[in-house]
Structure formats: structure tokens, C-alpha cells
Design an enzyme around this catalytic site. Sequence first.
Site, PDB file in Angstrom:
ATOM      1  CB  CYS A  17       0.857  16.636 -17.103  1.00 26.82           C
ATOM      2  SG  CYS A  17      -0.569  17.642 -17.406  1.00 26.82           S
ATOM      3  CB  CYS A  77      -1.989  15.497 -21.085  1.00 25.47           C
ATOM      4  SG  CYS A  77       0.086  15.249 -20.571  1.00 25.47           S
ATOM      5  CB  THR A 126      -1.794  -2.912   6.823  1.00 24.59           C
ATOM      6  OG1 THR A 126      -2.865  -1.640   6.782  1.00 24.59           O
ATOM      7  CG2 THR A 126      -2.164  -4.330   7.243  1.00 24.59           C
ATOM      8  CD  GLN A 177      -2.932  -0.859   2.627  1.00 21.12           C
ATOM      9  OE1 GLN A 177      -3.402  -0.473   2.489  1.00 21.12           O
ATOM     10  NE2 GLN A 177      -2.148  -2.365   3.662  1.00 21.12           N
ATOM     11  CG  HIS A 224      -2.974   2.847  -2.307  1.00 24.71           C
ATOM     12  ND1 HIS A 224      -2.785   2.588  -0.598  1.00 24.71           N
ATOM     13  CD2 HIS A 224      -4.005   1.532  -2.160  1.00 24.71           C
ATOM     14  CE1 HIS A 224      -4.064   2.060  -0.524  1.00 24.71           C
ATOM     15  NE2 HIS A 224      -4.503   1.280  -1.160  1.00 24.71           N
ATOM     16  CB  CYS A 255      -0.815  20.088 -22.069  1.00 21.25           C
ATOM     17  SG  CYS A 255      -1.410  19.553 -19.984  1.00 21.25           S
TER      18      CYS A 255
END
Length: 269
Positions: free
Chosen positions: A129, A132, A197, A103, A121, A159
Site C-alpha cells: 500500500c 500504510c 549493468t 539491481q 531496487h 486503509c
Amino acid sequence: MAPAEGFEAIRGRVAKAARILVLGGAGMSAESGVPTFRGARDGLWARFDPGALATPEAWAADPALVWAWYLWRMALVRRACPHAGHRALAEAARLRPLELVTQNVDDLHERAGSTGVVHLHGELFAHRCADCARPHAEVAIPAPGAVPQRLEPPRCAHCGGRVRPGVVWFGEPLPEAAFDAARRMAAACDLMLVVGTSGLVQPAAGLPLLARRAGACLVEVNPEPGGLSPHMDFSLRMTAAEALPALLGGTRDARASGRPRLAFPGVAP
Ligand code: BV8
Ligand code: ZN
């Protein structure tokens, strides 16, 4: 069962396993100095809740704050080193069928030599970006203390969109290929090591239950009980850097650093 006998029983189960799947959480990186998600927080970011910052809403509201937080985390991870638990997993995978689903978004497993790590994750250094989705090259990472409280994220060369961290935020879907692979591995393993976890985050926390339904033995490595503890066949109340080398035959033995603390569902530790 005395703790040492119990530990040997667990180690025997691990030794006999045909196919191990490791599911890692933030506690796997704690002994490398990377703060956990819900543990005590200190320093510059103490007053922020990671669960609130790791969201598209926080990014939309204040990209400069979110980008600075991730740059601080990148700086911490860059300075961190893999520990004996990371190395034990990498060594074991060279000798036997052992797969790794995490994770975590850091690269400590890879730096310890693990390959084919499934990141549910996303990855802290896989910037892209936000508009884009083109990958963005290297980002200059200062020392943790030199990261400002807010910093405008870089702009995409293609972009002009803002560059975002390559992680999965709360409310965003997990990468399909990663989650499909994780489910396949969970259904195919005969022993799952659930390391560090709290078992709070879905759908990752459902993987141990999927493995159990497929008949796997579940072993938890965590100094504290958590949401998944009632489902475990065994819970080792030890840290990742203590338990993994001892369980997998790595360089350090838990008994050398004090008696292993065990918890068996229904048996007071
Ligand atoms: C999604 C990246 C759907 C970012 C992270 C039910 C089903 C599905 C979803 C939900 C659901 N219920 C709620 C949800 C929504 C949400 C969720 O789970 N919320 C929780 C808080 C209730 N889930 C999502 O939003 C997920 N997306 O479901 O999308 C969808 C589908 C289609 C279209 C749109 C949407 C996305 C979740 C991913 C979020 N991103 N990280 C970033 O890092 O900034 S999660 C984040 O939490 C980290 O990755 C972290 O790894 C992870 C899990 O936490 P833990 O690893 O357990 O860490 P924690 O600090 O809690 O615990 C540490 C443990 O270590 C403790 O137990 C401690 O005792 C132990 N420990 C400490 N030291 C040591 C140790 N153990 C061993 N050794 C030590 N030394
Ligand atoms: Zn772009």
C-alpha cells in the site's frame, strides 16, 4: 594475450577466488526475454522512458499509467524463464562462497534456485500500500498483450490507499538493510563479477569501486563497454548466459558457442 588464453586466465582467477560477489543488472535478465532498462524498446511501451515512469512524480501524476506499465512488466517476467546463467549462479553458490546482489526487480534468480538474493531496487511482485505500506496479496496478472495502457491500481483492504509496485523508484532511498548487506559483501569479497549493468545507476554502481578499494579483482560480463569498464581488471565481451556457465563450470561452455571476446584495460580487444 589470445582470447582463449585470456578466458582461461579469467576462469583460473574465478576458480581460485575464496569469496565471490555477483552484482547483476538488467542485462542479466535480457536473455530471458526481459527488456533492459536502457536498451532498445519496442511494442506498446516503446514511447515511454522507463527512467521517467519509475518515479514518484509519474505515480503521483498518473497512477493508472504507472500501474499498467508495471503490470505489463509483471506479465513479461511471469512468462520469462531463468537461463543457463541464472542456473550456473545457483549451482555455484551450492558449492562455494558466492553471494548475489541484483539491481533487478524480477524473480528469475529465485526461480533458478538462488537463495538470499539481495534486491537493491526492490521486487516487482512485492506490492504494498502506498499509504500504510501493508503488503498487498496476489495481483491478477494477464498476458502481456492483454494489459491496457492505463489501469487503476488495486486498493488496500486495510486503509483504502492505492497499491504500488514494491520497487525503489528514482529519487527514493534504497532499502537500508539491503544496501548495508551489499556494502558488507562488497567489502568482504575477493572477486566481484559485474554482470549486465551499464553502471549508470547510483548508489549501486559504487559497489564495484568499494570492492576494488578492499582489494577485490573486478570481472565484467557485458557485450558492450559501460561506465564501469575502465575500473575492471577484466572485461568479458560476452552475454550472461554464455559467460557464467563457462566461468563457473555450468552446463554450457562459451567456447562451444564461438570464441570468447575479451577486453583488458589498455589492450585493444
Ligand atoms: C537514491 C527499480 C537517494 C524500478 C531502479 C549519486 C548518488 C546517489 C544517487 C544518485 C546519484 N546520481 C544520481 C542519483 C539519482 C539516481 C540515479 O542513479 N540516477 C541515474 C539515472 C543517474 N539514483 C536514485 O534515485 C536511487 N536512489 O540515490 O536515493 C536518497 C537518499 C535518501 C532519501 C531520498 C533519496 C534509486 C535508484 C533505483 C532506481 N530504480 N529499478 C524499476 O525497475 O522500475 S533502477 C533500474 O536501473 C533497474 O533496476 C536497472 O537494473 C537499473 C540499473 O540499470 P542497468 O541494470 O545497468 O540496466 P541498463 O539497461 O542501463 O544496462 C543493461 C546493461 O546490460 C547494458 O550495459 C547492456 O550492454 C548489458 N546487456 C544487454 N544484454 C546483455 C547484457 N549483459 C550481459 N548479457 C546480456 N545478454
Ligand atoms: Zn493501506
